[in-house]
Each structure stands twice: as structure tokens, then as C-alpha cells.
Design a protein around this motif. Structure first.
Motif, mmCIF file in Angstrom:
data_model
loop_
_atom_site.group_PDB
_atom_site.id
_atom_site.type_symbol
_atom_site.label_atom_id
_atom_site.label_comp_id
_atom_site.label_asym_id
_atom_site.label_seq_id
_atom_site.Cartn_x
_atom_site.Cartn_y
_atom_site.Cartn_z
ATOM 1 N N UNK A 22 47.483 36.123 51.417
ATOM 2 C CA UNK A 22 47.901 34.765 51.764
ATOM 3 C C UNK A 22 49.398 34.595 51.519
ATOM 4 N N UNK A 23 49.848 35.024 50.369
ATOM 5 C CA UNK A 23 51.271 34.897 50.024
ATOM 6 C C UNK A 23 52.141 35.735 50.953
ATOM 7 N N UNK A 24 51.664 36.929 51.300
ATOM 8 C CA UNK A 24 52.418 37.783 52.218
ATOM 9 C C UNK A 24 52.561 37.113 53.585
ATOM 10 N N UNK A 25 51.495 36.468 54.046
ATOM 11 C CA UNK A 25 51.548 35.775 55.337
ATOM 12 C C UNK A 25 52.560 34.638 55.302
ATOM 13 N N UNK A 26 52.679 33.975 54.175
ATOM 14 C CA UNK A 26 53.611 32.851 54.053
ATOM 15 C C UNK A 26 55.058 33.314 53.928
ATOM 16 N N UNK A 27 55.276 34.616 53.745
ATOM 17 C CA UNK A 27 56.640 35.149 53.715
ATOM 18 C C UNK A 27 57.319 35.047 55.079
ATOM 19 N N UNK A 28 56.563 34.710 56.117
ATOM 20 C CA UNK A 28 57.162 34.485 57.430
ATOM 21 C C UNK A 28 58.008 33.222 57.446
ATOM 22 N N UNK A 29 57.842 32.373 56.416
ATOM 23 C CA UNK A 29 58.588 31.129 56.353
ATOM 24 C C UNK A 29 57.903 29.981 57.060
ATOM 25 N N UNK A 30 56.819 30.272 57.767
ATOM 26 C CA UNK A 30 56.094 29.227 58.484
ATOM 27 C C UNK A 30 55.029 28.607 57.588
ATOM 28 N N UNK A 31 54.790 27.324 57.797
ATOM 29 C CA UNK A 31 53.682 26.649 57.130
ATOM 30 C C UNK A 31 52.426 26.892 57.951
ATOM 31 N N UNK A 32 51.364 27.334 57.303
ATOM 32 C CA UNK A 32 50.127 27.693 57.988
ATOM 33 C C UNK A 32 48.963 26.864 57.465
ATOM 34 N N UNK A 33 47.913 26.761 58.264
ATOM 35 C CA UNK A 33 46.725 26.033 57.846
ATOM 36 C C UNK A 33 45.804 26.938 57.032
ATOM 37 N N UNK A 34 44.832 26.317 56.379
ATOM 38 C CA UNK A 34 43.865 27.090 55.596
ATOM 39 C C UNK A 34 43.075 28.035 56.503
ATOM 40 N N UNK A 35 42.785 27.596 57.712
ATOM 41 C CA UNK A 35 42.040 28.439 58.656
ATOM 42 C C UNK A 35 42.853 29.678 59.024
ATOM 43 N N UNK A 36 44.137 29.484 59.297
ATOM 44 C CA UNK A 36 45.001 30.613 59.634
ATOM 45 C C UNK A 36 45.128 31.574 58.456
ATOM 46 N N UNK A 37 45.238 31.030 57.264
ATOM 47 C CA UNK A 37 45.396 31.870 56.078
ATOM 48 C C UNK A 37 44.085 32.575 55.717
ATOM 49 N N UNK A 38 42.965 31.939 56.018
ATOM 50 C CA UNK A 38 41.678 32.603 55.794
ATOM 51 C C UNK A 38 41.585 33.863 56.651
ATOM 52 N N UNK A 39 42.067 33.760 57.897
ATOM 53 C CA UNK A 39 42.071 34.927 58.784
ATOM 54 C C UNK A 39 42.978 36.020 58.241
ATOM 55 N N UNK A 40 44.143 35.639 57.729
ATOM 56 C CA UNK A 40 45.076 36.614 57.159
ATOM 57 C C UNK A 40 44.473 37.310 55.935
ATOM 58 N N UNK A 41 43.720 36.547 55.147
ATOM 59 C CA UNK A 41 43.163 37.094 53.909
ATOM 60 C C UNK A 41 41.845 37.815 54.124
ATOM 61 N N UNK A 42 41.233 37.613 55.295
ATOM 62 C CA UNK A 42 39.949 38.244 55.559
ATOM 63 C C UNK A 42 38.811 37.623 54.783
ATOM 64 N N UNK A 44 36.398 33.677 54.175
ATOM 65 C CA UNK A 44 35.977 32.444 54.831
ATOM 66 C C UNK A 44 36.970 31.329 54.511
ATOM 67 N N UNK A 45 36.924 30.273 55.303
ATOM 68 C CA UNK A 45 37.814 29.127 55.064
ATOM 69 C C UNK A 45 37.513 28.507 53.703
ATOM 70 N N UNK A 46 36.242 28.442 53.345
ATOM 71 C CA UNK A 46 35.858 27.874 52.051
ATOM 72 C C UNK A 46 36.457 28.687 50.901
ATOM 73 N N UNK A 47 36.357 29.999 51.006
ATOM 74 C CA UNK A 47 36.929 30.867 49.964
ATOM 75 C C UNK A 47 38.447 30.748 49.938
#
Length: 230
Positions: A22-42, A44-47
């Protein structure tokens, strides 16, 4: 360690694989949603939401609302600097999650590091500005010189506007892929923004990779010289 900052708590937050992704994905500088970050982390959205709550509580991320949506970003450049340093430490010890491939080569040439240019091109820009006396460095202190003000103004950066902002103008950032310095701070952000504005480069969707056009490569070498051998 009984006194002082609790580094174990921060390390535990970063150390979980899903939160690290999740943190690595946010290194792009963009603000992302929980759904987008769930995909990056592999996960579920709940987790992912549970992980995001811990990261926010730990001061590593910030959340802002826009209508019904929540957008997550790193809490600031200080967090990005720590993550970049940890990436450098991991790479230096050979701890890579994937085998080297075209994507890795592209990341090493040019990528966004939170909001500024990193990789070989970021290093080349920093080295050129230092070699020509546009920047001075004393230990961890980095400063823009008088000739540097002229240089970045000619490049198209509004230096007066940057100085009015209450954020550091120049900061050094250790590049994870080469463990050499590139330029951060509001000036580093402005230099990358100007390259994008000039049509030299664009960011790849869903990636930290910055791709330079043929015009951009020529322009970059005119201003900053060839890429270093890394």
C-alpha cells in the motif's frame, strides 16, 4: 530501547507485506481509494480498510474526503523519504520481490518518487546542477545558488512562488536504485512538473515509471547532460 522514539512501532506498520505494498503504491504521489489500494496489496477491500486505519493512526498516511469517496495519500514527503531509504537498503541487500525485467529497467531510468524525479534521470539532473554550481551541498544541507536561480528560472520554474511557499525549497533524497542523491523539495517537484508541461515526459498510468519522449530525451541532455552509468 526504553526511552526515545518508538521505531519498533513504525517498523511494524511498514513491515507487514500488505501495508508495504500500500505504501509503495502511494509513492506515486497520487491519492488512491481503498479499493485501488486493496488491488495493489492483493487483499480484500475490508482487509485493506483495516490496514489503512492502522497506517493513518500511525501517522504514515492521510485521508481526505471528496463527496462520498475517501482518498488516501502519504502523510508527507518525510514518509516518502523513509520509504525510499528502506527501498535502497532492501535493494542493496539483494532483497527484490521480482526478477529484473523491462519494468525494472524503466523504473531505474526514470520514476516519480512521491512528487519529484528519481532514477538515472533524477540523479543526472542533480549531478549536473551540482557540477555547474547551481546547487551547493554541505552535509545534509542543500541550497540553490544565485546561478541556480537563473538556471531554474530559464527552465521555466517560478522560483519566487516556490520561496513564498512554507516548504523546503531543496532537499536531497537517496535514490533506492542507485543509492545516490536526487533532488527533492519544492524545487524537485517543480522541475518534474515543468518537464511534463513541456511535453518531455509523462507518467505511466498505474505505475511510478516516468517515460521520456524522443524530444524530451534530447531536451534533457541539452540541459543536464547524458545519463550516468549506474
Amino acid at each position: 530501547m526504553k526511552e526515545g522514539p518508538d521505531i519498533a512501532r513504525i517498523a511494524a506498520l511498514i513491515g507487514d507485506p500488505a501495508r508495504a505494498n500500500i505504501l509503495s503504491a502511494l509513492m506515486s504521489g497520487k491519492a488512491l481509494t481503498a479499493t485501488e489500494l486493496a488491488s495493489e496489496a492483493g487483499v480484500t477491500v475490508q482487509t485493506a480498510s483495516a490496514h489503512l486505519a492502522k497506517l493513518e493512526a500511525g501517522g504514515l498516511t492521510a485521508v481526505r474526503k471528496s463527496g462520498r469517496h475517501k482518498y488516501i495519500s502519504l502523510a508527507g514527503p518525510h514518509v516518502a523519504n523513509v520509504l525510499e531509504a528502506l527501498m535502497g537498503l532492501a535493494a542493496g541487500q539483494g532483497h527484490l520481490r521480482t526478477r529484473t525485467g523491462p519494468r525494472d529497467v524503466a523504473l531505474r531510468e526514470a520514476r516519480v518518487c512521491y512528487n519529484h524525479l528519481a532514477g538515472a534521470r533524477g540523479i543526472a539532473m542533480f549531478d549536473a546542477m551540482l557540477a555547474h554550481g547551481h546547487l551547493t551541498q554541505a552535509g545534509e544541507t542543500l541550497a540553490l545558488t544565485a546561478s541556480g536561480e537563473v538556471f531554474v528560472t530559464d527552465f521555466g520554474v517560478d522560483i519566487a512562488a516556490l520561496r513564498r511557499a512554507r516548504v523546503p525549497l531543496c532537499r536531497s533524497c537517496l535514490d533506492w536504485s542507485a543509492r545516490r542523491t536526487h533532488l527533492a523539495g519544492s524545487l524537485g517537484r517543480a522541475m518534474l512538473a515543468q518537464m511534463e508541461l513541456q511535453g518531455w515526459a509523462h507518467r505511466q498510468a498505474g505505475s511510478r515509471v516516468v517515460t521520456f519522449t524522443s524530444q524530451g530525451r534530447r531536451g534533457f541532455e541539452t540541459w543536464f547532460g547524458p545519463l550516468p552509468s549506474l
